[in-house]
Design a protein around this motif. Sequence first.
Motif, PDB file in Angstrom:
ATOM      1  N   SER A 193       0.811  -1.225   0.000  1.00 23.03           N
ATOM      2  CA  SER A 193       0.000   0.000   0.000  1.00 23.03           C
ATOM      3  C   SER A 193       0.839   1.269   0.000  1.00 23.03           C
ATOM      4  O   SER A 193       0.468   2.258   0.633  1.00 23.03           O
ATOM      5  CB  SER A 193      -0.915   0.004   1.233  1.00 23.03           C
ATOM      6  N   GLU A 207       1.149   3.540  -2.045  1.00 26.37           N
ATOM      7  CA  GLU A 207       0.433   4.700  -2.568  1.00 26.37           C
ATOM      8  C   GLU A 207      -0.362   5.422  -1.483  1.00 26.37           C
ATOM      9  O   GLU A 207      -0.738   6.568  -1.643  1.00 26.37           O
ATOM     10  CB  GLU A 207      -0.485   4.302  -3.735  1.00 26.37           C
ATOM     11  N   HIS A 208      -0.596   4.761  -0.346  1.00 26.30           N
ATOM     12  CA  HIS A 208      -1.346   5.335   0.764  1.00 26.30           C
ATOM     13  C   HIS A 208      -0.447   5.988   1.818  1.00 26.30           C
ATOM     14  O   HIS A 208      -0.955   6.549   2.778  1.00 26.30           O
ATOM     15  CB  HIS A 208      -2.166   4.246   1.476  1.00 26.30           C
ATOM     16  N   SER A 214       3.054  -0.254  -5.344  1.00 24.26           N
ATOM     17  CA  SER A 214       2.361   1.015  -5.501  1.00 24.26           C
ATOM     18  C   SER A 214       1.623   0.981  -6.831  1.00 24.26           C
ATOM     19  O   SER A 214       1.536  -0.066  -7.482  1.00 24.26           O
ATOM     20  CB  SER A 214       3.358   2.185  -5.454  1.00 24.26           C
ATOM     21  N   GLN A 231      -4.309   7.676  -9.504  1.00 21.68           N
ATOM     22  CA  GLN A 231      -4.416   8.893  -8.703  1.00 21.68           C
ATOM     23  C   GLN A 231      -5.850   9.343  -8.454  1.00 21.68           C
ATOM     24  O   GLN A 231      -6.074  10.346  -7.787  1.00 21.68           O
ATOM     25  CB  GLN A 231      -3.622  10.012  -9.366  1.00 21.68           C
ATOM     26  N   HIS A 286      -4.909   7.915  -2.153  1.00 21.68           N
ATOM     27  CA  HIS A 286      -3.661   7.628  -2.871  1.00 21.68           C
ATOM     28  C   HIS A 286      -2.830   8.908  -2.924  1.00 21.68           C
ATOM     29  O   HIS A 286      -2.878   9.672  -3.879  1.00 21.68           O
ATOM     30  CB  HIS A 286      -3.952   7.104  -4.279  1.00 21.68           C
ATOM     31  N   CYS A 292       1.300   8.184  -5.318  1.00 27.73           N
ATOM     32  CA  CYS A 292       1.368   7.384  -6.547  1.00 27.73           C
ATOM     33  C   CYS A 292       2.630   7.723  -7.330  1.00 27.73           C
ATOM     34  O   CYS A 292       3.235   8.779  -7.127  1.00 27.73           O
ATOM     35  CB  CYS A 292       0.148   7.662  -7.427  1.00 27.73           C
ATOM     36  N   ARG A 343       0.013  -1.371 -11.754  1.00 31.59           N
ATOM     37  CA  ARG A 343       0.485  -1.717 -10.412  1.00 31.59           C
ATOM     38  C   ARG A 343       1.964  -2.044 -10.520  1.00 31.59           C
ATOM     39  O   ARG A 343       2.390  -2.729 -11.446  1.00 31.59           O
ATOM     40  CB  ARG A 343      -0.283  -2.935  -9.905  1.00 31.59           C
TER      41      ARG A 343
END
Length: 155
Positions: free
Chosen positions: A79, A81-82, A105, A109, A114, A117, A147
């Motif tokens: 995760s 991107e978080h 990631s 977006q 997120h 990214c 991804r």
Amino acid sequence: NKTKDSIDIAILGGWYGLMAKLLSTNFILKPINNIYSFDFDPIAKKIGKTFFPEVTFIEKDVTELDLNDKHFSIVINTSCEHIDQKLLYKSIDTAPEKTLFVLQSNNYQEIDQHINCVESVELFANQYVSKLRNIKFYEKDFGKYKRFMVIGTKI
């Protein structure tokens, strides 16, 4: 019982523990001592314990995590991107040398959560060249987004 050859694995953002369960039943490289599924959401822990009671769930925010506490052999974070990039670096910096990191990631977006990214797998991998060695990276196209995965060992 922990043996010299057994390993501990940390999954950051482990949600309901499915990855921990899959690893515990399919990991063949070394015996696993324990898999810890970290998530800040108490509901994820409650639901996870219902489905996978053998998984060790830890309710903790990544901002409070010191990976040196348990000397994990492998740290998985699906995760990225978080999570703020500084916190991702902190998770690597606090881990012992030779810890294997598996990071994921995406470039999706459109979701407010997120916040970190990346546009390409190369850019994602480049974020970790000063932190990890023997970096391998992979990309999977899901049409609407891609991804990315980076695997490397802490320097």
